[in-house]
Enzyme design. Sequence first.
Site, PDB file in Angstrom:
ATOM      1  N   LEU A 179       0.823  -1.231   0.114  1.00 46.06           N
ATOM      2  CA  LEU A 179       0.182  -0.049  -0.010  1.00 46.06           C
ATOM      3  C   LEU A 179       0.962   1.269   0.163  1.00 46.06           C
ATOM      4  O   LEU A 179       1.837   1.431   0.691  1.00 46.06           O
ATOM      5  CB  LEU A 179      -0.940  -0.156   1.353  1.00 46.06           C
ATOM      6  CG  LEU A 179      -2.111  -1.000   1.193  1.00 46.06           C
ATOM      7  CD1 LEU A 179      -2.581  -1.226   2.708  1.00 46.06           C
ATOM      8  CD2 LEU A 179      -3.055  -0.680   0.277  1.00 46.06           C
ATOM      9  N   ASN A 221      -0.568  -5.908   9.573  1.00 51.86           N
ATOM     10  CA  ASN A 221      -0.410  -6.957   8.719  1.00 51.86           C
ATOM     11  C   ASN A 221       0.079  -8.227   9.530  1.00 51.86           C
ATOM     12  O   ASN A 221       0.672  -8.266  10.485  1.00 51.86           O
ATOM     13  CB  ASN A 221       0.647  -6.648   7.924  1.00 51.86           C
ATOM     14  CG  ASN A 221       1.032  -7.797   6.685  1.00 51.86           C
ATOM     15  OD1 ASN A 221       0.321  -8.285   6.141  1.00 51.86           O
ATOM     16  ND2 ASN A 221       2.468  -8.107   6.648  1.00 51.86           N
ATOM     17  N   HIS A 232       1.946 -11.790   8.995  1.00 48.30           N
ATOM     18  CA  HIS A 232       2.920 -12.414   8.173  1.00 48.30           C
ATOM     19  C   HIS A 232       3.659 -13.611   8.704  1.00 48.30           C
ATOM     20  O   HIS A 232       3.731 -13.875  10.046  1.00 48.30           O
ATOM     21  CB  HIS A 232       4.371 -11.195   8.290  1.00 48.30           C
ATOM     22  CG  HIS A 232       5.443 -11.631   7.418  1.00 48.30           C
ATOM     23  ND1 HIS A 232       5.490 -11.454   5.799  1.00 48.30           N
ATOM     24  CD2 HIS A 232       6.542 -12.248   7.552  1.00 48.30           C
ATOM     25  CE1 HIS A 232       6.318 -11.863   5.128  1.00 48.30           C
ATOM     26  NE2 HIS A 232       7.067 -12.553   6.196  1.00 48.30           N
ATOM     27  N   ALA A 235       5.468   2.669   5.765  1.00 49.38           N
ATOM     28  CA  ALA A 235       6.050   2.724   4.277  1.00 49.38           C
ATOM     29  C   ALA A 235       6.897   1.610   4.081  1.00 49.38           C
ATOM     30  O   ALA A 235       7.262   1.269   2.824  1.00 49.38           O
ATOM     31  CB  ALA A 235       6.392   4.188   4.134  1.00 49.38           C
ATOM     32  N   ASP A 246       6.759  -4.845   5.390  1.00 53.34           N
ATOM     33  CA  ASP A 246       7.185  -5.787   6.766  1.00 53.34           C
ATOM     34  C   ASP A 246       8.032  -5.125   7.882  1.00 53.34           C
ATOM     35  O   ASP A 246       8.350  -5.951   8.569  1.00 53.34           O
ATOM     36  CB  ASP A 246       8.026  -7.037   6.234  1.00 53.34           C
ATOM     37  CG  ASP A 246       6.866  -7.969   5.200  1.00 53.34           C
ATOM     38  OD1 ASP A 246       5.604  -7.723   5.417  1.00 53.34           O
ATOM     39  OD2 ASP A 246       7.297  -8.612   4.511  1.00 53.34           O
TER      40      ASP A 246
HETATM   41  C1  GAR Z   1      -0.864 -16.219   5.281  1.00 50.23           C
HETATM   42  O1  GAR Z   1       0.023 -17.162   5.623  1.00 50.23           O
HETATM   43  C2  GAR Z   1      -0.121 -14.898   5.633  1.00 50.23           C
HETATM   44  O2  GAR Z   1       0.445 -14.905   6.656  1.00 50.23           O
HETATM   45  C3  GAR Z   1       0.304 -14.678   4.448  1.00 50.23           C
HETATM   46  O3  GAR Z   1      -0.341 -15.107   3.432  1.00 50.23           O
HETATM   47  C4  GAR Z   1      -1.157 -16.025   3.971  1.00 50.23           C
HETATM   48  C5  GAR Z   1      -2.697 -15.802   3.718  1.00 50.23           C
HETATM   49  O4  GAR Z   1      -3.685 -16.685   3.902  1.00 50.23           O
HETATM   50  N1  GAR Z   1       0.855 -13.341   4.318  1.00 50.23           N
HETATM   51  C6  GAR Z   1       2.010 -13.009   3.738  1.00 50.23           C
HETATM   52  O5  GAR Z   1       2.841 -13.631   3.589  1.00 50.23           O
HETATM   53  C7  GAR Z   1       2.160 -11.475   3.823  1.00 50.23           C
HETATM   54  N2  GAR Z   1       3.558 -11.228   3.459  1.00 50.23           N
HETATM   55  P1  GAR Z   1      -4.915 -16.507   3.991  1.00 50.23           P
HETATM   56  O6  GAR Z   1      -5.355 -16.133   2.580  1.00 50.23           O
HETATM   57  O7  GAR Z   1      -5.603 -18.280   3.933  1.00 50.23           O
HETATM   58  O8  GAR Z   1      -5.432 -15.829   5.134  1.00 50.23           O
END
Ligand code: GAR
Length: 196
Positions: A85, A99, A101, A139, A142
């Site tokens: 974003l 977020n 992660h 900004a 992560d």
């Molecule tokens: C999750 O594991 C989340 O932590 C990750 O994507 C997946 C979404 O799963 N996010 C990232 O990697 C962000 N950098 P979901 O759609 O089943 O919630």
Amino acid sequence: MLGILVSGRGSNLEAVLGAGIGVALVISNRPAVRALEVASEHGVPWMVMRRAGSGGAVARDTAIGEALTDAGVELAVLAGYDQMLGPAYFEAFRGRTLNIHPSLLPAHGGPGMMGLAVHRAVLAAGDAESGATIHEVTAELDGGPILAQSRVPVLAGDDVDTLAARVLIEEHRLLVATLQRLLASGGERAPAGDPC
Ligand code: GAR
């Protein structure tokens, strides 16, 4: 009020809704993903905001921020949202954005670190443990302040799928617990003086 941004499977969204946490709006940057079915099944309003359909990333970020603001959202959560974003989002949405992660940030964050790529990096590094992190969105990808983490062991014989499954269980637990804590304490609002 809570808003959730998604891009795909929607299991974190499902965990939040399954815990009885109210969600005012779900926004996806991709059409026809399972997360939107989850929103529909729970009667949660949802919108699709694609980069092409809304005139580029800046226009989309503005539209997302405005939609959250219009829906009365004070806390937005990126739950598997696969885009960064930009400043236009933070101009249009003055609430707080978190977020989730799937690693122990700051390890294995940043560009390209999404979903299974994260678990692949953890295994390639030979880490003894991994986990889930919930952090403020700033900004820096992560890189925002960490609110909560949960650890899991990396076991001998793990592959990306077994590790991902173990971390995902913790993600769901951590996200629900963190949101319940924030919503109970009024912490969904941004701290005073915080432009995000
Ligand atoms: C999750 O594991 C989340 O932590 C990750 O994507 C997946 C979404 O799963 N996010 C990232 O990697 C962000 N950098 P979901 O759609 O089943 O919630």
